[in-house]
Motif scaffolding. Sequence first.
Motif, PDB file in Angstrom:
ATOM      1  N   SER A 149      45.101  41.191  22.684  1.00 22.18           N
ATOM      2  CA  SER A 149      45.431  42.480  23.300  1.00 22.18           C
ATOM      3  C   SER A 149      46.016  43.463  22.293  1.00 22.18           C
ATOM      4  CB  SER A 149      46.407  42.274  24.461  1.00 22.18           C
ATOM      5  OG  SER A 149      47.634  41.761  23.972  1.00 22.18           O
ATOM      6  N   GLY A 150      46.441  42.948  21.132  1.00 20.05           N
ATOM      7  CA  GLY A 150      46.981  43.813  20.092  1.00 20.05           C
ATOM      8  C   GLY A 150      48.442  44.174  20.252  1.00 20.05           C
ATOM      9  N   ASP A 151      49.114  43.646  21.276  1.00 15.14           N
ATOM     10  CA  ASP A 151      50.517  44.022  21.490  1.00 15.14           C
ATOM     11  C   ASP A 151      51.497  42.892  21.185  1.00 15.14           C
ATOM     12  OD1 ASP A 151      49.856  42.433  23.639  1.00 15.14           O
ATOM     13  OD2 ASP A 151      50.706  43.753  25.155  1.00 15.14           O
ATOM     14  N   GLY A 152      51.140  42.042  20.226  1.00 16.61           N
ATOM     15  CA  GLY A 152      52.045  40.967  19.860  1.00 16.61           C
ATOM     16  C   GLY A 152      51.473  40.097  18.760  1.00 16.61           C
ATOM     17  N   MET A 153      52.271  39.110  18.348  1.00 19.97           N
ATOM     18  CA  MET A 153      51.880  38.167  17.299  1.00 19.97           C
ATOM     19  C   MET A 153      52.078  36.747  17.828  1.00 19.97           C
ATOM     20  SD  MET A 153      50.889  39.893  14.617  1.00 19.97           S
ATOM     21  CE  MET A 153      51.001  38.768  13.231  1.00 19.97           C
ATOM     22  N   CYS A 154      51.168  35.868  17.415  1.00 19.42           N
ATOM     23  CA  CYS A 154      51.157  34.498  17.914  1.00 19.42           C
ATOM     24  C   CYS A 154      51.087  33.511  16.749  1.00 19.42           C
ATOM     25  CB  CYS A 154      49.955  34.310  18.835  1.00 19.42           C
ATOM     26  SG  CYS A 154      49.854  32.691  19.595  1.00 19.42           S
ATOM     27  N   LEU A 155      51.922  32.476  16.814  1.00 21.87           N
ATOM     28  CA  LEU A 155      51.870  31.392  15.850  1.00 21.87           C
ATOM     29  C   LEU A 155      50.897  30.350  16.376  1.00 21.87           C
ATOM     30  CD1 LEU A 155      52.908  29.984  13.288  1.00 21.87           C
ATOM     31  CD2 LEU A 155      54.762  29.024  14.682  1.00 21.87           C
ATOM     32  N   HIS A 156      49.796  30.132  15.658  1.00 22.70           N
ATOM     33  CA  HIS A 156      48.793  29.130  16.015  1.00 22.70           C
ATOM     34  C   HIS A 156      49.139  27.850  15.270  1.00 22.70           C
ATOM     35  CE1 HIS A 156      45.506  31.989  17.495  1.00 22.70           C
ATOM     36  NE2 HIS A 156      46.584  32.727  17.286  1.00 22.70           N
ATOM     37  N   LEU A 157      49.356  26.772  16.000  1.00 22.28           N
ATOM     38  CA  LEU A 157      49.692  25.485  15.401  1.00 22.28           C
ATOM     39  C   LEU A 157      48.552  24.505  15.650  1.00 22.28           C
ATOM     40  CD1 LEU A 157      53.385  25.188  16.652  1.00 22.28           C
ATOM     41  CD2 LEU A 157      52.614  25.794  14.349  1.00 22.28           C
ATOM     42  N   SER A 158      48.014  23.933  14.585  1.00 22.35           N
ATOM     43  CA  SER A 158      47.002  22.875  14.690  1.00 22.35           C
ATOM     44  C   SER A 158      47.686  21.562  14.378  1.00 22.35           C
ATOM     45  CB  SER A 158      45.868  23.106  13.684  1.00 22.35           C
ATOM     46  OG  SER A 158      45.222  24.323  13.953  1.00 22.35           O
ATOM     47  N   MET A 159      47.423  20.551  15.190  1.00 22.65           N
ATOM     48  CA  MET A 159      48.076  19.260  15.000  1.00 22.65           C
ATOM     49  C   MET A 159      47.079  18.124  15.157  1.00 22.65           C
ATOM     50  SD  MET A 159      50.404  19.482  18.445  1.00 22.65           S
ATOM     51  CE  MET A 159      50.733  21.206  18.213  1.00 22.65           C
ATOM     52  N   GLN A 160      47.389  17.025  14.499  1.00 17.09           N
ATOM     53  CA  GLN A 160      46.534  15.847  14.505  1.00 17.09           C
ATOM     54  C   GLN A 160      47.346  14.653  14.976  1.00 17.09           C
ATOM     55  OE1 GLN A 160      44.838  14.971  10.704  1.00 17.09           O
ATOM     56  NE2 GLN A 160      43.776  13.149  11.411  1.00 17.09           N
ATOM     57  N   CYS A 161      46.733  13.822  15.802  1.00 17.63           N
ATOM     58  CA  CYS A 161      47.411  12.626  16.280  1.00 17.63           C
ATOM     59  C   CYS A 161      47.648  11.675  15.110  1.00 17.63           C
ATOM     60  CB  CYS A 161      46.592  11.938  17.369  1.00 17.63           C
ATOM     61  SG  CYS A 161      47.486  10.595  18.179  1.00 17.63           S
ATOM     62  N   ALA A 162      48.833  11.084  15.053  1.00 16.03           N
ATOM     63  CA  ALA A 162      49.193  10.175  13.969  1.00 16.03           C
ATOM     64  C   ALA A 162      49.176   8.713  14.420  1.00 16.03           C
ATOM     65  CB  ALA A 162      50.576  10.539  13.422  1.00 16.03           C
ATOM     66  N   GLU A 163      48.630   8.473  15.597  1.00 17.04           N
ATOM     67  CA  GLU A 163      48.564   7.106  16.114  1.00 17.04           C
ATOM     68  C   GLU A 163      47.275   6.436  15.661  1.00 17.04           C
ATOM     69  OE1 GLU A 163      49.980   5.949  20.256  1.00 17.04           O
ATOM     70  OE2 GLU A 163      47.797   5.999  20.503  1.00 17.04           O
ATOM     71  N   ARG A 164      47.399   5.220  15.148  1.00 17.40           N
ATOM     72  CA  ARG A 164      46.217   4.472  14.695  1.00 17.40           C
ATOM     73  C   ARG A 164      45.187   4.415  15.821  1.00 17.40           C
ATOM     74  NH1 ARG A 164      48.067  -0.206  11.854  1.00 17.40           N
ATOM     75  NH2 ARG A 164      47.687   1.021  10.006  1.00 17.40           N
ATOM     76  N   GLY A 165      43.951   4.699  15.478  1.00 20.28           N
ATOM     77  CA  GLY A 165      42.876   4.694  16.455  1.00 20.28           C
ATOM     78  C   GLY A 165      42.677   6.025  17.178  1.00 20.28           C
ATOM     79  N   ARG A 166      43.581   6.973  16.959  1.00 18.24           N
ATOM     80  CA  ARG A 166      43.469   8.282  17.613  1.00 18.24           C
ATOM     81  C   ARG A 166      43.553   9.432  16.604  1.00 18.24           C
ATOM     82  NH1 ARG A 166      44.288   7.772  23.287  1.00 18.24           N
ATOM     83  NH2 ARG A 166      45.384   5.892  23.830  1.00 18.24           N
ATOM     84  N   THR A 167      43.430   9.134  15.322  1.00 18.37           N
ATOM     85  CA  THR A 167      43.625  10.173  14.306  1.00 18.37           C
ATOM     86  C   THR A 167      42.550  11.257  14.349  1.00 18.37           C
ATOM     87  OG1 THR A 167      42.522   8.799  12.661  1.00 18.37           O
ATOM     88  CG2 THR A 167      44.932   8.707  12.725  1.00 18.37           C
ATOM     89  N   ASN A 168      41.485  11.036  15.104  1.00 11.63           N
ATOM     90  CA  ASN A 168      40.466  12.076  15.252  1.00 11.63           C
ATOM     91  C   ASN A 168      40.836  13.097  16.331  1.00 11.63           C
ATOM     92  OD1 ASN A 168      40.125  10.191  17.342  1.00 11.63           O
ATOM     93  ND2 ASN A 168      37.962  10.694  17.560  1.00 11.63           N
ATOM     94  N   VAL A 169      41.918  12.850  17.084  1.00  9.86           N
ATOM     95  CA  VAL A 169      42.335  13.765  18.139  1.00  9.86           C
ATOM     96  C   VAL A 169      43.150  14.906  17.533  1.00  9.86           C
ATOM     97  CG1 VAL A 169      43.692  14.012  20.257  1.00  9.86           C
ATOM     98  CG2 VAL A 169      42.365  11.927  19.852  1.00  9.86           C
ATOM     99  N   GLN A 170      42.714  16.116  17.814  1.00  6.16           N
ATOM    100  CA  GLN A 170      43.407  17.305  17.334  1.00  6.16           C
ATOM    101  C   GLN A 170      43.713  18.212  18.519  1.00  6.16           C
ATOM    102  OE1 GLN A 170      41.292  19.147  14.116  1.00  6.16           O
ATOM    103  NE2 GLN A 170      41.227  17.265  12.940  1.00  6.16           N
ATOM    104  N   LEU A 171      44.885  18.804  18.506  1.00  8.64           N
ATOM    105  CA  LEU A 171      45.301  19.740  19.543  1.00  8.64           C
ATOM    106  C   LEU A 171      45.830  21.011  18.891  1.00  8.64           C
ATOM    107  CD1 LEU A 171      47.236  17.364  21.975  1.00  8.64           C
ATOM    108  CD2 LEU A 171      44.917  18.225  22.227  1.00  8.64           C
ATOM    109  N   ARG A 172      45.931  22.044  19.691  1.00  5.83           N
ATOM    110  CA  ARG A 172      46.487  23.311  19.216  1.00  5.83           C
ATOM    111  C   ARG A 172      47.539  23.783  20.203  1.00  5.83           C
ATOM    112  NH1 ARG A 172      42.750  26.580  15.538  1.00  5.83           N
ATOM    113  NH2 ARG A 172      44.452  27.984  15.888  1.00  5.83           N
TER     114      ARG A 172
END
Length: 146
Positions: free
Chosen positions: A20-43
């Motif tokens: 919308s142009g009326d603010g700023m947003c911090l985008h955080l990308s994260m990765q699962c650190a649990e064995r067997g789930r390291t392919n899972v990424q969230l934002r």
Amino acid sequence: MEPGEYPFIITQSDYKPIKSGDGMCLHLSMQCAERGRTNVQLRDFLTLEHDNPTVVEIANARLKQLAVAIGHPKPDFIGDSRELHGKVFLAIVTKERVEQYGDSEGYQNRVAGYKPMPGRPVRPVAQGDDEPPPPTDDDRMGEPAF
């Protein structure tokens, strides 16, 4: 990913204007650190600047919750989003119905909050403590975001 608490690390962050142009947003990308789930990424998206003060309060509370979860020495002041990178924390993961972006059943994972890893002491915040803690093996730095 089923709803629950999972270990994650922040792998990337970026501070961008919102659509919308009326603010700023911090985008955080994260990765699962649990064995067997390291392919899972969230934002997660934290709108830290906006005309609506409630939006900013909510985002600042979430940012502080994350800072406490990683043991940041000054959770009320994050000078650079790289300070969040590479440190393990628990992400509280939920599942919400989002048909246009969800899985085959119309669900998408969301980050509902942050907690420290069990057994990891929460770092007390001392008044006037201007010295950052010594780096640990878990501390990795990425590109600056803000």
